[in-house]
Scaffold this motif. Structure first.
Motif, PDB file in Angstrom:
ATOM      1  N   ALA A 246     -66.398 -47.984 -30.334  1.00 19.42           N
ATOM      2  CA  ALA A 246     -65.041 -47.743 -31.128  1.00 19.42           C
ATOM      3  C   ALA A 246     -64.119 -46.907 -30.075  1.00 19.42           C
ATOM      4  O   ALA A 246     -63.099 -47.245 -29.885  1.00 19.42           O
ATOM      5  CB  ALA A 246     -65.366 -46.726 -32.347  1.00 19.42           C
ATOM      6  N   ARG A 263     -56.450 -55.209 -33.131  1.00 24.96           N
ATOM      7  CA  ARG A 263     -57.533 -55.897 -33.896  1.00 24.96           C
ATOM      8  C   ARG A 263     -58.842 -55.518 -33.598  1.00 24.96           C
ATOM      9  O   ARG A 263     -59.754 -54.921 -34.848  1.00 24.96           O
ATOM     10  CB  ARG A 263     -57.306 -57.153 -34.119  1.00 24.96           C
ATOM     11  CG  ARG A 263     -58.216 -57.998 -35.018  1.00 24.96           C
ATOM     12  CD  ARG A 263     -57.779 -59.634 -35.103  1.00 24.96           C
ATOM     13  NE  ARG A 263     -58.826 -60.197 -35.977  1.00 24.96           N
ATOM     14  CZ  ARG A 263     -59.026 -61.468 -36.061  1.00 24.96           C
ATOM     15  NH1 ARG A 263     -58.084 -62.263 -35.687  1.00 24.96           N
ATOM     16  NH2 ARG A 263     -59.823 -61.948 -37.038  1.00 24.96           N
ATOM     17  N   ALA A 266     -59.467 -51.496 -34.451  1.00 25.22           N
ATOM     18  CA  ALA A 266     -59.497 -51.408 -35.709  1.00 25.22           C
ATOM     19  C   ALA A 266     -60.941 -51.724 -36.246  1.00 25.22           C
ATOM     20  O   ALA A 266     -61.360 -51.179 -37.152  1.00 25.22           O
ATOM     21  CB  ALA A 266     -58.383 -52.138 -36.617  1.00 25.22           C
ATOM     22  N   ARG A 267     -61.418 -52.972 -35.791  1.00 24.69           N
ATOM     23  CA  ARG A 267     -62.659 -53.369 -36.246  1.00 24.69           C
ATOM     24  C   ARG A 267     -63.628 -52.565 -35.846  1.00 24.69           C
ATOM     25  O   ARG A 267     -64.579 -52.286 -36.837  1.00 24.69           O
ATOM     26  CB  ARG A 267     -62.887 -54.886 -35.597  1.00 24.69           C
ATOM     27  CG  ARG A 267     -63.919 -55.741 -36.344  1.00 24.69           C
ATOM     28  CD  ARG A 267     -64.122 -57.035 -35.860  1.00 24.69           C
ATOM     29  NE  ARG A 267     -64.434 -57.218 -34.430  1.00 24.69           N
ATOM     30  CZ  ARG A 267     -65.733 -57.254 -33.861  1.00 24.69           C
ATOM     31  NH1 ARG A 267     -66.612 -57.224 -34.796  1.00 24.69           N
ATOM     32  NH2 ARG A 267     -65.829 -57.156 -32.763  1.00 24.69           N
ATOM     33  N   ARG A 268     -63.612 -52.123 -34.619  1.00 27.83           N
ATOM     34  CA  ARG A 268     -64.742 -51.136 -34.133  1.00 27.83           C
ATOM     35  C   ARG A 268     -64.582 -50.104 -34.904  1.00 27.83           C
ATOM     36  O   ARG A 268     -65.705 -49.340 -35.184  1.00 27.83           O
ATOM     37  CB  ARG A 268     -64.573 -50.928 -32.620  1.00 27.83           C
ATOM     38  CG  ARG A 268     -64.747 -52.280 -31.882  1.00 27.83           C
ATOM     39  CD  ARG A 268     -66.314 -52.650 -31.879  1.00 27.83           C
ATOM     40  NE  ARG A 268     -66.607 -53.723 -30.850  1.00 27.83           N
ATOM     41  CZ  ARG A 268     -67.612 -54.370 -30.640  1.00 27.83           C
ATOM     42  NH1 ARG A 268     -68.686 -54.001 -31.402  1.00 27.83           N
ATOM     43  NH2 ARG A 268     -67.689 -55.392 -29.902  1.00 27.83           N
ATOM     44  N   VAL A 269     -63.417 -49.240 -35.039  1.00 27.53           N
ATOM     45  CA  VAL A 269     -63.353 -48.108 -35.685  1.00 27.53           C
ATOM     46  C   VAL A 269     -64.094 -48.052 -37.226  1.00 27.53           C
ATOM     47  O   VAL A 269     -64.694 -47.441 -37.736  1.00 27.53           O
ATOM     48  CB  VAL A 269     -61.808 -47.599 -35.762  1.00 27.53           C
ATOM     49  CG1 VAL A 269     -61.799 -46.355 -36.586  1.00 27.53           C
ATOM     50  CG2 VAL A 269     -61.641 -47.079 -34.449  1.00 27.53           C
ATOM     51  N   GLN A 270     -63.626 -49.231 -37.861  1.00 23.43           N
ATOM     52  CA  GLN A 270     -63.975 -49.368 -39.026  1.00 23.43           C
ATOM     53  C   GLN A 270     -65.609 -49.676 -39.442  1.00 23.43           C
ATOM     54  O   GLN A 270     -66.286 -49.144 -40.322  1.00 23.43           O
ATOM     55  CB  GLN A 270     -63.357 -50.889 -39.720  1.00 23.43           C
ATOM     56  CG  GLN A 270     -63.691 -50.914 -41.172  1.00 23.43           C
ATOM     57  CD  GLN A 270     -62.844 -52.406 -41.699  1.00 23.43           C
ATOM     58  OE1 GLN A 270     -62.848 -53.360 -41.250  1.00 23.43           O
ATOM     59  NE2 GLN A 270     -62.054 -51.901 -42.931  1.00 23.43           N
ATOM     60  N   ARG A 271     -66.122 -50.410 -38.357  1.00 23.77           N
ATOM     61  CA  ARG A 271     -67.676 -50.577 -38.470  1.00 23.77           C
ATOM     62  C   ARG A 271     -68.426 -49.206 -37.967  1.00 23.77           C
ATOM     63  O   ARG A 271     -69.661 -49.273 -38.496  1.00 23.77           O
ATOM     64  CB  ARG A 271     -67.970 -51.883 -37.321  1.00 23.77           C
ATOM     65  CG  ARG A 271     -67.496 -53.124 -37.855  1.00 23.77           C
ATOM     66  CD  ARG A 271     -68.327 -54.103 -37.128  1.00 23.77           C
ATOM     67  NE  ARG A 271     -68.060 -55.368 -37.393  1.00 23.77           N
ATOM     68  CZ  ARG A 271     -68.394 -56.541 -37.043  1.00 23.77           C
ATOM     69  NH1 ARG A 271     -69.310 -56.358 -35.795  1.00 23.77           N
ATOM     70  NH2 ARG A 271     -68.301 -57.558 -37.159  1.00 23.77           N
ATOM     71  N   VAL A 273     -67.590 -46.403 -39.616  1.00 17.80           N
ATOM     72  CA  VAL A 273     -67.844 -45.857 -40.659  1.00 17.80           C
ATOM     73  C   VAL A 273     -68.691 -46.860 -41.734  1.00 17.80           C
ATOM     74  O   VAL A 273     -68.309 -48.015 -42.115  1.00 17.80           O
ATOM     75  CB  VAL A 273     -66.582 -45.478 -41.278  1.00 17.80           C
ATOM     76  CG1 VAL A 273     -66.666 -44.610 -42.584  1.00 17.80           C
ATOM     77  CG2 VAL A 273     -65.717 -44.646 -40.387  1.00 17.80           C
ATOM     78  N   VAL A 275     -69.804 -48.495 -45.101  1.00 19.34           N
ATOM     79  CA  VAL A 275     -69.307 -49.372 -46.271  1.00 19.34           C
ATOM     80  C   VAL A 275     -68.946 -48.566 -47.553  1.00 19.34           C
ATOM     81  O   VAL A 275     -67.920 -48.518 -48.074  1.00 19.34           O
ATOM     82  CB  VAL A 275     -70.054 -50.608 -46.751  1.00 19.34           C
ATOM     83  CG1 VAL A 275     -69.453 -51.321 -47.874  1.00 19.34           C
ATOM     84  CG2 VAL A 275     -70.245 -51.568 -45.840  1.00 19.34           C
ATOM     85  N   ARG A 278     -66.008 -46.307 -46.806  1.00 19.84           N
ATOM     86  CA  ARG A 278     -64.728 -47.029 -46.944  1.00 19.84           C
ATOM     87  C   ARG A 278     -64.396 -47.507 -48.319  1.00 19.84           C
ATOM     88  O   ARG A 278     -63.374 -47.390 -48.820  1.00 19.84           O
ATOM     89  CB  ARG A 278     -65.069 -48.372 -46.087  1.00 19.84           C
ATOM     90  CG  ARG A 278     -64.711 -48.210 -44.490  1.00 19.84           C
ATOM     91  CD  ARG A 278     -65.070 -49.307 -43.920  1.00 19.84           C
ATOM     92  NE  ARG A 278     -66.323 -49.707 -43.421  1.00 19.84           N
ATOM     93  CZ  ARG A 278     -66.622 -50.869 -42.982  1.00 19.84           C
ATOM     94  NH1 ARG A 278     -66.163 -51.787 -43.454  1.00 19.84           N
ATOM     95  NH2 ARG A 278     -68.119 -50.983 -43.004  1.00 19.84           N
ATOM     96  N   ARG A 282     -61.165 -46.312 -50.477  1.00 21.35           N
ATOM     97  CA  ARG A 282     -60.241 -47.465 -51.391  1.00 21.35           C
ATOM     98  C   ARG A 282     -60.248 -47.391 -52.789  1.00 21.35           C
ATOM     99  O   ARG A 282     -59.080 -47.482 -53.376  1.00 21.35           O
ATOM    100  CB  ARG A 282     -60.733 -48.741 -50.915  1.00 21.35           C
ATOM    101  CG  ARG A 282     -60.432 -49.276 -49.409  1.00 21.35           C
ATOM    102  CD  ARG A 282     -61.049 -50.250 -49.049  1.00 21.35           C
ATOM    103  NE  ARG A 282     -60.713 -50.819 -47.716  1.00 21.35           N
ATOM    104  CZ  ARG A 282     -61.225 -51.975 -47.127  1.00 21.35           C
ATOM    105  NH1 ARG A 282     -61.677 -52.973 -47.727  1.00 21.35           N
ATOM    106  NH2 ARG A 282     -60.966 -52.098 -45.872  1.00 21.35           N
TER     107      ARG A 282
END
Length: 598
Positions: A246, A263, A266-271, A273, A275, A278, A282
């Protein structure tokens, strides 16, 4: 301003309160007949000749509230694997307090209703409404300490789990075996997907909805599906590898900005953390600001006309619910807190005093969301239904009032939860309040020219980075000694207090500094199992005298507060607080200045 307001507990509580008031006004207005008529409007889904239909209230109670319980499942899963519920001593006190806060209210209710038509409602006063409790704490005073909030949050999680178990065991009237088998097979399919590491959201959504329908048809309350699925969602701490990927992706975007790089970053940072986290991020706003207020609007509309109030005043159901929430919760939580502390079974998540704990016990009598939920399951008689809801409203209001009074009395006695305007800006002392003595943990020669006292926390990353610096100083300077004193920041580092206790157990065997180094070398691995493993390596019984070691740690904390310590690490050089950078060159220069001073 509105967005900032909605981010606070007071904001979500205000929406819940507004929905409750609106439901009461609607049900008691000239158009009150439309309240029940509206919520009993049938709505359904048709597939050819097959139809699935519920009224609006059941869509809210059985459908939307599944998301609420799903969020509870996510939170339980996170806390058990990464949060405060990993430490058995930190959860022992709030867990037993939650248990007492359910047994005593149920007992109070049954004293008045055993053998009567309302006996089945003993579960109504057992549950605490977390949103209202946190909202009241926010209103009572912003100076109420974070450890009290952490204590009540842990209590509420245990309370929610116990309440769900009670709903499953005692409020399931009949079981349809074919539907139950179908639900079990669907749950097994979801577990299989998880085991195979197939992460396709549509598959989980379809199977989850089918599981909800099957559970509803089986006779078991479908909200149990929510907590079961929430617990199954993966939760993990970010690995060094994912953090590195990330960081590299963000650095690449910073150096060469582009849509593709953004993109990928964002994908690496999201992965990095899990599920679980996340989904919590939400869903929490939807649960707090939409689902729970809609639930209140659908269920809190109880008639408050003269006849209903007169009946409630003499009804054992209303009185039992109100007294269970007001007195039962207070007595049960207070007793459940005192017992484990008295016998050394656990510790508190901070330096809480009884004024704070009693205030928290009082406001925990605010039972609303789950209480209304159980009313709907416990009673078929509309008159008893109304009386129970009036009891909930009365008991919750009186509990909030009692909590406010206890907190006010604590303020008047000089500082427990003191409001901000009652305290002037703090001028922190810069001198060591308690000189180094024979009971301190000292590394270095007794006659050293420079003594460095560190107030530290075994889980604090900054303390971890400081240790090599202090060791290098000692290696290069034979006239320096280092003293370590405990100052665990429990609200940020839930495992720090346990680690401190184990280090004190090692100190009893003359092996404090060996344990000190092990703990700082393994800061990310401080679970009970980890601590017991480290203790076994040094032939130490980690929990030999928890209460005695906790008392010793408290003395360190008290001396730190008296010396102006508010965070870690804090250093004192020859009794004077060091306020420079925590790098080798800066501290070495401060040591040289001391050597040169007369």
């Amino acid at each position: 301003m509105l967005r900032a307001f909605l981010r606070t507990e007071a904001g979500s509580t205000a929406l819940l309160l507004a929905a409750t008031v609106l439901a009461l006004v609607w049900a008691n207005s000239p158009w009150g007949a439309t309240y029940d008529a509206f919520w009993h409007t049938p709505t359904g889904i048709s597939f050819g000749d097959a139809t699935f239909s519920l009224d609006l209230r059941h869509w809210v109670n059985d459908g939307l509230m599944t998301v609420f319980f799903f969020l509870i499942g996510l939170e339980v899963s996170y806390e058990v694997r990464l949060g405060q519920l990993r430490d058995r001593r930190l959860i022992a006190v709030p867990a037993l307090a939650a248990f007492g806060g359910m047994l005593v209210p149920a007992g109070v209710y049954l004293l008045l209703n055993a053998g009567g038509p309302g006996a089945g409602g003993w579960g109504v006063p057992i549950a605490t409404d977390t949103a209202f409790v946190l909202g009241v704490l926010a209103v009572v005073g912003a100076r109420c300490p974070d450890p009290l909030r952490a204590f009540l949050l842990t209590l509420a999680i245990v309370d929610d789990v116990l309440a769900i178990m009670i709903i499953a065991i005692f409020y399931t009237s009949s079981i349809a075996v074919p539907a139950l088998i179908a639900a079990a097979l669907l749950l097994a399919a979801i577990v299989t997907l998880r085991w195979l590491k197939i992460w396709r959201a549509p598959a989980y959504i379809v199977l989850g909805f089918a599981l909800w329908v099957a559970t509803l048809e089986s006779g078991i309350h479908p909200t149990l599906v929510g907590i079961a699925l929430g617990i199954l969602v993966f939760v993990y701490a970010p690995t060094d590898h994912k953090l590195l990927l990330a960081g590299e992706a963000v650095q690449e975007f910073t150096s060469e900005p582009s849509a593709q790089a953004a993109r990928e970053a964002a994908r690496r940072v999201q992965r990095a953390v899990s599920v679980n986290e996340r989904l919590q991020l939400r869903l929490h706003p939807w649960s707090s600001y939409v689902i729970v207020p809609v639930f209140a609007l659908a269920n809190a509309g109880v008639p408050l006309d003269g006849e209903s109030l007169r009946a409630a005043l003499t009804s054992p159901v209303s009185i039992g619910v109100a007294l269970g929430l007001l007195l039962g919760k207070f007595a049960g939580i207070s007793l459940g807190t005192w017992l484990p502390l008295r016998f050394g079974w656990g510790i508190l998540p901070g330096n809480l005093v009884w004024g704070q704990l009693l205030g928290g016990a009082a406001v925990s009598g605010i039972g609303f969301t789950v209480a209304l939920f159980i009313v709907d399951l416990a009673f078929d008689d509309s008159a008893i239904h109304t009386q129970a809801k009036i009891g909930i409203l009365a008991g919750s209001l009186l509990s909030a009032l009692m909590g406010w009074i206890i907190f006010r009395l604590a303020w008047d006695r000089g500082g427990v939860c003191a409001p901000p305007e009652a305290e002037p800006d703090e001028e922190l002392p810069d001198r060591l309040a308690v000189p180094v003595g024979p009971t301190d943990h000292v590394r270095g020669p007794k006659g050293a020219k420079v003594t460095i006292v560190e107030y530290g926390d075994f889980e604090c990353p900054y303390c971890g980075r400081l240790q090599p610096v202090l060791e290098e100083l000692r290696r290069k300077n034979s006239d320096i000694r280092v003293v370590f004193r405990h100052f665990p920041i429990r609200t940020l580092h839930p495992r720090a207090a346990s680690a401190a206790i184990v280090s004190e157990a090692a100190a009893d065997r003359g092996r404090f500094w060996e344990m000190h180094d092990i703990l700082f070398d393994n800061q990310r691995f401080l679970t009970d199992a980890d601590l017991e493993h480290y203790a076994a390596e040094l032939d130490v019984d980690p929990w030999s005298d928890v209460s005695g070691h906790a008392a010793r740690i408290s003395l360190h904390e008290e001396s730190g507060r008296d010396s102006g310590v508010r965070g870690t690490p804090t250093l004192f050089l020859n009794g004077v607080r060091y306020q420079g950078p925590l790098d080798l060159r800066s501290i070495s220069q401060a040591v040289e200045d001391l050597r040169g001073s007369p």
